[in-house]
Design an enzyme around this catalytic site. Structure first.
Site, short mmCIF file in Angstrom:
data_model
loop_
_atom_site.label_atom_id
_atom_site.label_comp_id
_atom_site.label_asym_id
_atom_site.label_seq_id
_atom_site.Cartn_x
_atom_site.Cartn_y
_atom_site.Cartn_z
N TYR A 160 0.86 -1.21 0.00
CA TYR A 160 0.00 0.00 0.00
C TYR A 160 0.89 1.25 0.00
CZ TYR A 160 -3.50 3.39 1.66
OH TYR A 160 -4.32 4.49 1.79
N LYS A 164 1.27 4.36 -2.85
CA LYS A 164 1.06 5.79 -2.58
C LYS A 164 2.33 6.62 -2.86
CE LYS A 164 -3.30 5.37 -1.41
NZ LYS A 164 -4.37 5.87 -2.28
N1 LIG Z 1 -9.07 6.04 5.44
C1 LIG Z 1 -7.84 6.51 5.60
O1 LIG Z 1 -7.36 6.64 6.72
C2 LIG Z 1 -7.01 6.94 4.41
C3 LIG Z 1 -5.76 7.54 4.68
C4 LIG Z 1 -4.96 7.93 3.62
C5 LIG Z 1 -5.39 7.75 2.31
N2 LIG Z 1 -6.61 7.19 2.07
C6 LIG Z 1 -6.99 7.03 0.66
O2 LIG Z 1 -8.18 7.74 0.41
C7 LIG Z 1 -8.95 7.07 -0.59
C8 LIG Z 1 -10.35 6.78 -0.06
O3 LIG Z 1 -10.24 5.97 1.11
P1 LIG Z 1 -11.47 5.65 2.09
O4 LIG Z 1 -10.93 5.58 3.46
O5 LIG Z 1 -12.64 6.52 1.81
O6 LIG Z 1 -11.77 4.12 1.64
P2 LIG Z 1 -13.15 3.32 1.55
O7 LIG Z 1 -12.76 1.89 1.46
O8 LIG Z 1 -14.08 3.73 2.64
O9 LIG Z 1 -13.76 3.83 0.16
C9 LIG Z 1 -13.09 3.56 -1.05
C10 LIG Z 1 -14.13 3.42 -2.14
O10 LIG Z 1 -13.42 3.09 -3.36
C11 LIG Z 1 -14.16 2.08 -4.04
N3 LIG Z 1 -13.30 1.30 -4.92
C12 LIG Z 1 -12.41 0.32 -4.59
N4 LIG Z 1 -11.86 -0.20 -5.67
C13 LIG Z 1 -12.40 0.45 -6.75
C14 LIG Z 1 -12.22 0.35 -8.15
N5 LIG Z 1 -11.39 -0.55 -8.66
N6 LIG Z 1 -12.95 1.18 -8.95
C15 LIG Z 1 -13.80 2.07 -8.43
N7 LIG Z 1 -14.01 2.22 -7.10
C16 LIG Z 1 -13.32 1.42 -6.27
C17 LIG Z 1 -14.73 1.23 -2.91
O11 LIG Z 1 -15.84 0.43 -3.36
C18 LIG Z 1 -15.11 2.27 -1.87
O12 LIG Z 1 -16.43 2.72 -2.02
C19 LIG Z 1 -8.17 5.80 -0.95
O13 LIG Z 1 -7.37 6.04 -2.10
C20 LIG Z 1 -7.28 5.60 0.26
O14 LIG Z 1 -6.11 4.86 -0.05
C21 LIG Z 1 -7.42 6.78 3.08
#
Ligand SMILES: NC(=O)c1ccc[n+]([C@@H]2O[C@H](COP(=O)([O-])OP(=O)(O)OC[C@H]3O[C@@H](n4cnc5c(N)ncnc54)[C@H](O)[C@@H]3O)[C@@H](O)[C@H]2O)c1
Length: 264
Positions: A160, A164
């Site tokens: 992961y 990133k």
């Molecule tokens: N939650 C955290 O703490 C955090 C921290 C840093 C970065 N992020 C990044 O932020 C972004 C959103 O994270 P989140 O926490 O809302 O995650 P989440 O899992 O709650 O939501 C992610 C969404 O992306 C969708 N998804 C997954 N694979 C997909 C694909 N191939 N095509 C289209 N949609 C797809 C999922 O169905 C889901 O609805 C991600 O890129 C994640 O890596 C999250």
């Protein structure tokens, strides 16, 4: 930041059925943009309800099921946004997945799947958006999801973190290649956000380290200078800025919005 008079700008947010993507989509709609939302077909119900919430704010929306790791689906998705909402001004490549596993146990297939969504998916969205914006000839804003794990590799989040770090490299290169077209490219780096992704991280770290539910999240939260877990709205407020004219002089950056975990 609300839009000035004239035709509303059009945004597309991927992975917008829940979590950070949903928060960003609703914020951009509140800012006065029309907002297309995307997620996997399995999330159609949740996605439709986000589109409905956007329409309730008086903005136009379209819900598009597509897998961002598939080039033909990404191309079709951008085509539908343009067909139904007229153009594309802001692309938020937010969709991403996480997997918690010691590097020694990660299989090549798991590595490839994570990269396919987090890095190739983001690349495909950046590219399809840039092609459309260049055709339109009026610039645009391309915004990607990086992470604190794009600035520091975290154990149990090796592949992961690598994905990133990749987002940062791609964002820097894209910013340089597309500046001549009036397109800025930046990424946001959230910290520990209260979403389904963190529920998964908490559960898996708990299993590996023998912790109770919520304990891993609590331990990580102690790293947050501002003393509280991040909410999707905290990330969305920063993406609102990246999507607005106010960030016109910023490009190629992957900026921390993490409550003070990583200091760079
Ligand atoms: N939650 C955290 O703490 C955090 C921290 C840093 C970065 N992020 C990044 O932020 C972004 C959103 O994270 P989140 O926490 O809302 O995650 P989440 O899992 O709650 O939501 C992610 C969404 O992306 C969708 N998804 C997954 N694979 C997909 C694909 N191939 N095509 C289209 N949609 C797809 C999922 O169905 C889901 O609805 C991600 O890129 C994640 O890596 C999250």
């Amino acid at each position: 930041m609300s839009e000035s008079n004239g035709t509303a700008r059009v945004a597309l947010v991927t992975g917008a059925a829940r979590g950070i993507g949903r928060g960003i989509a609703l914020r951009l709609a509140a800012d006065g943009l029309d907002v297309a939302v995307n997620d996997l077909e399995s999330m159609q119900g949740e996605l439709d309800s986000v589109a409905e919430d956007i329409r309730d704010k008086g903005r136009r929306s379209v819900a598009i099921a597509a897998d961002v790791s598939k080039p033909e689906e990404v191309e079709e998705m951008v085509g539908r946004v343009v067909g139904e909402l007229g153009k594309l001004d802001v692309m938020v490549a937010n969709a991403g997945i996480a997997q918690i596993k010691p590097l020694l146990d990660v299989t090549p297939e798991e590595f490839d799947r994570l990269m396919a969504v987090n890095l190739r998916g983001l690349f495909l969205c950046y590219q399809a958006a840039a092609r459309q914006m260049i055709r339109q000839g009026s610039g645009g804003k391309i915004i990607g999801a990086a992470s604190i794990a794009g600035h520091k590799g975290f154990s149990l989040l090796g592949h992961y973190s690598a994905s990133k770090f990749g987002v940062r490299g791609l964002t820097q290169a894209a910013a340089q290649e597309w500046a001549e077209h009036g397109i800025t490219v930046n990424a946001y780096c959230p910290g520990i956000v209260d979403t389904a992704m963190w529920e998964l991280i908490d559960a898996r770290i708990g299993e590996i380290q023998g912790l109770q539910k919520g304990e891993a999240m609590k331990q990580f939260s102690e790293l947050i200078t501002l003393g509280r877990v991040e909410q999707p709205e905290d990330v969305a407020a920063f993406v609102s800025y990246l999507a607005s004219k106010d960030s016109d002089y910023m490009t190629g950056q992957s900026v921390m919005i993490d409550g003070g975990i990583i200091f760079s």
